[in-house]
Design an enzyme around this catalytic site. Structure first.
Site, PDB file in Angstrom:
ATOM      1  N   ASP A   1       8.968  -6.427   4.540  1.00 27.35           N
ATOM      2  CA  ASP A   1       7.788  -5.652   4.152  1.00 27.35           C
ATOM      3  C   ASP A   1       6.515  -6.181   4.799  1.00 27.35           C
ATOM      4  O   ASP A   1       5.625  -5.407   5.156  1.00 27.35           O
ATOM      5  CB  ASP A   1       7.636  -5.673   2.626  1.00 27.35           C
TER       6      ASP A   1
ATOM      7  N   ASN B   1      -1.346  -1.780   1.486  1.00 27.24           N
ATOM      8  CA  ASN B   1      -0.994  -2.133   0.104  1.00 27.24           C
ATOM      9  C   ASN B   1      -2.219  -2.368  -0.768  1.00 27.24           C
ATOM     10  O   ASN B   1      -2.460  -1.646  -1.724  1.00 27.24           O
ATOM     11  CB  ASN B   1      -0.113  -3.385   0.079  1.00 27.24           C
TER      12      ASN B   1
ATOM     13  N   ALA C   1       3.622  -3.408  -5.625  1.00 27.73           N
ATOM     14  CA  ALA C   1       3.614  -4.765  -5.079  1.00 27.73           C
ATOM     15  C   ALA C   1       2.899  -5.719  -6.049  1.00 27.73           C
ATOM     16  O   ALA C   1       3.247  -5.797  -7.222  1.00 27.73           O
ATOM     17  CB  ALA C   1       2.953  -4.751  -3.695  1.00 27.73           C
TER      18      ALA C   1
ATOM     19  N   LEU D   1       1.728  -4.353  -9.489  1.00 27.91           N
ATOM     20  CA  LEU D   1       2.742  -4.195 -10.534  1.00 27.91           C
ATOM     21  C   LEU D   1       2.987  -5.511 -11.253  1.00 27.91           C
ATOM     22  O   LEU D   1       3.109  -5.554 -12.480  1.00 27.91           O
ATOM     23  CB  LEU D   1       4.046  -3.671  -9.917  1.00 27.91           C
TER      24      LEU D   1
END
Length: 270
Positions: free
Chosen positions: A57, A124, A166, A169
């Protein structure tokens, strides 16, 4: 007819078995008479129609920041651990590439964040923390020049829907479906019980200020770029979006990923 005439294969040198995977991808496209270029993530090729990212990622996030301003779509092949942003694993490579050749995919456009409108973007999140890692930080958060709240916490996460699965959370934030045009603000370990995550429209202009008598803070972009000594930052929706190639699959897409990679809804006793 395949829509991609030249495909870049981008890898991270440190990833396990990465060169063997790149070679396998290159041979596949050669058999289809499609031009390829192999490059390392530190110096990726720009003159391509599609970037296939071989890594985890982190590599995909870095690639997204590079290729989004160029309007080049990316396709992730996971050789890391979680691989939340990747579409296929190593044992699925040929089937996945066959779908790309046969145009059995869609291009999903993902919202990105812009820091200070200076070209620094994030797929992100953008995270604000004290420049002294052992201290909390007091932050004043404004939306469209209106004060929302003073947060006394370990920091603040400003995340896209893609980033909501990511760091956000883990910090107690909500999961946002990737197509939503929204941003989530999540305080990290706030020193009060009434500070909660906040979901706002993506068109809002977010300003974060340090108290005048407090130390400056450090800003982290996608967990990879750190900018020290900040006392005031502006975060807005980026003008460009990340273009992510999603294969046509017989499942419910995003929710399947939640179940498979995050064990969503599974009985912890199982």
């Amino acid at each position: 007819m395949n829509k991609f005439k030249k495909i870049g294969i981008v890898y991270k040198q440190e990833a396990t078995n990465v060169l063997a995977v790149c070679e396998k991808i290159e041979k596949f496209f050669q058999s289809k008479q499609i031009v390829t270029n192999v490059s390392e993530i530190n110096n990726p090729e720009k003159e391509i129609d599609l970037a296939i990212i071989v890594g985890g990622d982190g590599t995909i996030l870095r690639a997204a920041r590079f290729f989004a301003p160029l309007n080049i779509p990316i396709f992730g092949i996971n050789v890391g651990r979680l691989g939340f942003l990747a579409q296929v694993k190593i044992n699925e490579i040929e089937a996945g590439l066959e779908k790309i050749v046969n145009n059995e995919f869609k291009i999903d456009e993902r919202l990105m964040l812009s820091l200070n409108k200076n070209g620094t973007i994030a797929l992100n999140d953008i995270v604000v923390k004290s420049s002294n890692s052992s201290k909390t930080v007091e932050l004043m958060v404004y939306l469209n020049n209106k004060l929302v709240c003073n947060y006394f916490a370990d920091g603040m996460i400003i995340a896209t829907p893609t980033g909501s699965t990511a760091y956000t959370l883990s910090a107690g934030g909500p999961v946002l479906e990737p197509s939503l045009d929204a941003i989530v603000l999540v305080p990290i370990c706030p020193h009060t019980l009434n500070a909660r995550p906040l979901v706002i429209p993506a068109d809002e202009e977010i300003e974060i200020r340090s108290k005048e008598d407090k130390e400056p803070f450090t800003v982290y972009v996608d967990g990879q770029v750190d900018i020290c000594g900040q006392k005031n930052i502006m975060i807005t929706k980026a003008t460009k979006k990340a273009k992510i190639v999603l294969l046509n699959k017989d499942d419910d897409g995003f929710y399947t990923i939640l179940r498979e990679k995050l064990n969503w809804g599974k009985d912890p006793r199982a």
